[in-house]
Write an enzyme that holds these catalytic residues in place. Sequence first.
Site, mmCIF file in Angstrom:
data_model
loop_
_atom_site.group_PDB
_atom_site.id
_atom_site.type_symbol
_atom_site.label_atom_id
_atom_site.label_comp_id
_atom_site.label_asym_id
_atom_site.label_seq_id
_atom_site.Cartn_x
_atom_site.Cartn_y
_atom_site.Cartn_z
ATOM 1 N N VAL A 185 47.664 45.269 46.854
ATOM 2 C CA VAL A 185 48.054 46.612 46.922
ATOM 3 C C VAL A 185 48.319 46.863 48.323
ATOM 4 O O VAL A 185 47.209 47.005 48.941
ATOM 5 C CB VAL A 185 47.219 47.546 46.083
ATOM 6 C CG1 VAL A 185 47.725 48.926 46.150
ATOM 7 C CG2 VAL A 185 47.072 46.988 44.773
ATOM 8 N N ASP A 240 40.162 47.370 30.634
ATOM 9 C CA ASP A 240 39.445 47.207 31.845
ATOM 10 C C ASP A 240 39.054 48.287 32.515
ATOM 11 O O ASP A 240 39.371 48.615 33.759
ATOM 12 C CB ASP A 240 40.548 46.389 32.702
ATOM 13 C CG ASP A 240 39.878 45.380 33.788
ATOM 14 O OD1 ASP A 240 38.336 45.380 33.749
ATOM 15 O OD2 ASP A 240 40.408 44.980 34.771
ATOM 16 N N GLY A 276 44.114 46.730 49.081
ATOM 17 C CA GLY A 276 43.009 45.831 48.300
ATOM 18 C C GLY A 276 43.666 44.673 47.466
ATOM 19 O O GLY A 276 45.084 44.703 47.537
#
Length: 885
Positions: free
Chosen positions: A585, A709, A578
């Site tokens: 990653v 987040d 991703g």
Amino acid sequence: MGLLESCPLFLFTNTVLVVLLQLGSSIPHVAGSKHGGNETDQLALLTFKAEITGDPFGSMNSWNQSLHFCQWMGVTCGRRHQRVTVLNLNNRKLAGAISPHIGNMSFLRKLQLRNNSLSHEIPQEIGRLKRLQILLLRQNSFTGEIPANISGCLDLTGLDFSRNSLGGKIPQELGSLSKLKYLLIDRNNLTGSVPPTLGNLSSLIVFLAESNNISASIPDVLGGLTNLEGLGFGGNKLGGIIPLSIFNLSSLRAFNMVWNQIQGRLPSSLGNTLPNLQEFAIGRNLFTGYIPDSLSNASNLEIFCYLSELLLAGNKISGIIPSGMRKLVNLQTFELFANQFTGNIPTDLWNLQKLKIVNIAGSIPPSLRKCHRLEVLSFGANNLSGTIPQELATLSSLLYLNLSQNQLTGSVPLEVGNLNNLEALDVSENMLSGQIPSTLGNCVKLTLLYMEGNIFWGSLPSSLRYLRGFEEIDLSRNKFSGKIPDYLEDFVFLRKLNLSFNDFEGAVPERGIFKIASVVSLEGNDKLCGGIPELQLHRCNSEGLRRNRFTFPLKVTVATINLLKATDGFFSQDNLLGIGGFGSVYKGILDQGDRVVAVKVLNLQFRGASKSFIAECNALKSIRHRNLVKVLTACSSVDYNGNDFKALVYEFMVNGSLDKWLHPNENENEVSEDSRCLNLLERLNIAIDVACALDYLHHYGPEPIVHCDLKPSNILLDNELTGYVGDFGIARFLPKVAYESGNQSSSIGVKGSIGYAAPEYGMGSEVSTSGDVYSYGILLLEMFTGKRPTDHMFSDSLSLHNFAKMAFPEQVASIADSTLFHQQDNGLNHSSTSSQKIEECMISIFKAGIACSEELPRNRLAVNEVLMQLYAIKNTLLGSDRRAA
């Protein structure tokens, strides 16, 4: 056993059952001739048998033409007319329905079908049995409504429909049963209000309607039932106040109103007007005011708890505990936790020699040693400080000791070894230190040991090898060291061993319970090696990447080379998992193929990437929790071209992010092979995992940390769908002093992600833990609606929060993810979990999500509050919690 069943009023019900079974027992059994008798009754019995689909004990094998029906098992006839007067088939595990022809047995006085598996609706024809006195259908699976025409059975003295699945309202027609003494309709799905006509039941002795969905308030007319001894409405939705006329029922012995929304104060004359009171339970309501001094006049009171008993816990009762309580010489249970009492506990209270269960707030008085019969002592979730008094060790009768979630310091006294009857010890979530005393090995009956969340150190004492009855041990989040003892392999009853986040070292045993990965938790012990592959520890002789606590930064070029090899060259696109805001990653393999990892490579051309790398390293190097993604190492070096290179190496999560599970149609290339959706229990467990991680970050870490987040793509799932919070790239530390003073903010404001960021961040407010709570509330609503907060349907004034709030509570089922109501997929034992219970739990989940995502920070729950609510919801779905003291 659930809360209501733990109350003595439940035991009072058993006494009622004995009375019901004895009523009418004087009717004799008389055998007739082989061919005589009444054909109407015989035909009715045969049609009854025809509707029975299951008879595992062969109870009806004798129901045939070779015997007169008066000789059939369970059948009793009268002397004169050879007509059936009693049909008793209790505890036979019969399945099927009751035939409507039962209404033809016009001489029937007693119909007993308790504790079977009978289903369908209760036939209306029972209302034709004019001579019926006892109707006992307890603990079956009957559905539909209570037949209103049962009011035609004017001789009824005992009616027991408890523990079924009956719905609808309580028929107002029942008010015509003037001879009725026992009305038991508890543990069903009844709705509506209590009909005022029941005030006409002048002979009524016991009325139990616990564990239903009855609403409105208790009608004042029930105060006219002057023979009433037991009244139970616990576990409903009653509101308003208890009429004063109820408190004037001097015959009342048992009173249960727990888990409702009842308000008001206890009358000052309570102990004078209810002199025969033995059980009194009003916990988990909204009562205010004080405990009346007159309560000490209720000399028969035995139990004073969250009921012989007084249950007051979980209200807003304030003031001091009356000193006159010492007069309650029969008191056995005393529970007052979760109120607003002031002052000290009266010391002479500990002179009550029959006291067995204590669950209160306040300090631990040394005079407690006088309670020689004490079996349960719970001071959990208070503000206790100081040390554990040695006087507790004199309570040799003690079975359960709970001192968890306080601020206790010092060590566990050596005298704990004197508690040779102790079965459960919980000192978790305190500030206790020192070693586990070797004398604990004397507590040979110990099965549950919880010491997590303290500062205990040293190795595990060898004396524990004698406690082979252990079922659960949790020593996580301490500073234990040394090797894991081999004797733990032989604890055959152990179903949970949590040693995570300590400093254990050496090889992990591989026999016994250590062969079951689901039983053992070892994460956060960087010096451990070996064990079965499922534990994912490095090999004890491996020269590859070690699972050591990383230091920042690691300026070694060889680390870059290792990562390049692990990810198939220069971070191959085939291994790309991703792309995030500051980098990509990749999937990697280390240790000669033994370990799969996730490597986050920072794109340092992005503004803020280096800062994000430092923030994440600073956060992850100082925190440890089972629900936080674990970083294995960090690399800060240069690549082959001399450019700066920064990367983080994490444990690989085989099930990816929560986002792809919630929105599989948007992530078709990422969905796991089975492509299934998360069921209700899986989502609830993940929600609890995330809340646990946030609770740790906000309250239990070295410094309070705000994640900033929180969203589904930052929640990762392992092979067992356990949730882990990751991506600390914009996390912020809160100064400890400022946090404790209530000034929960950081000097740097952060936006977070659109849809999840708290609204105050958009107006320039600083970071706070309540901002994380907002994000968590939105996450919770997304998990159970299946809708993103950025869905195109949410525009202008309509948000995911408002969408849920407008539907709450009546329309929650209509906005929830429809797959959550499919019982075959919900992860529950649906034979005992009704769709109505599932819907009620969904309402509670939405209530929590809405409360967390309120616009104003001061109106939001704290994360530890919502965590307790989620645990309660899970316990409701699965049954009682072993630690629900």
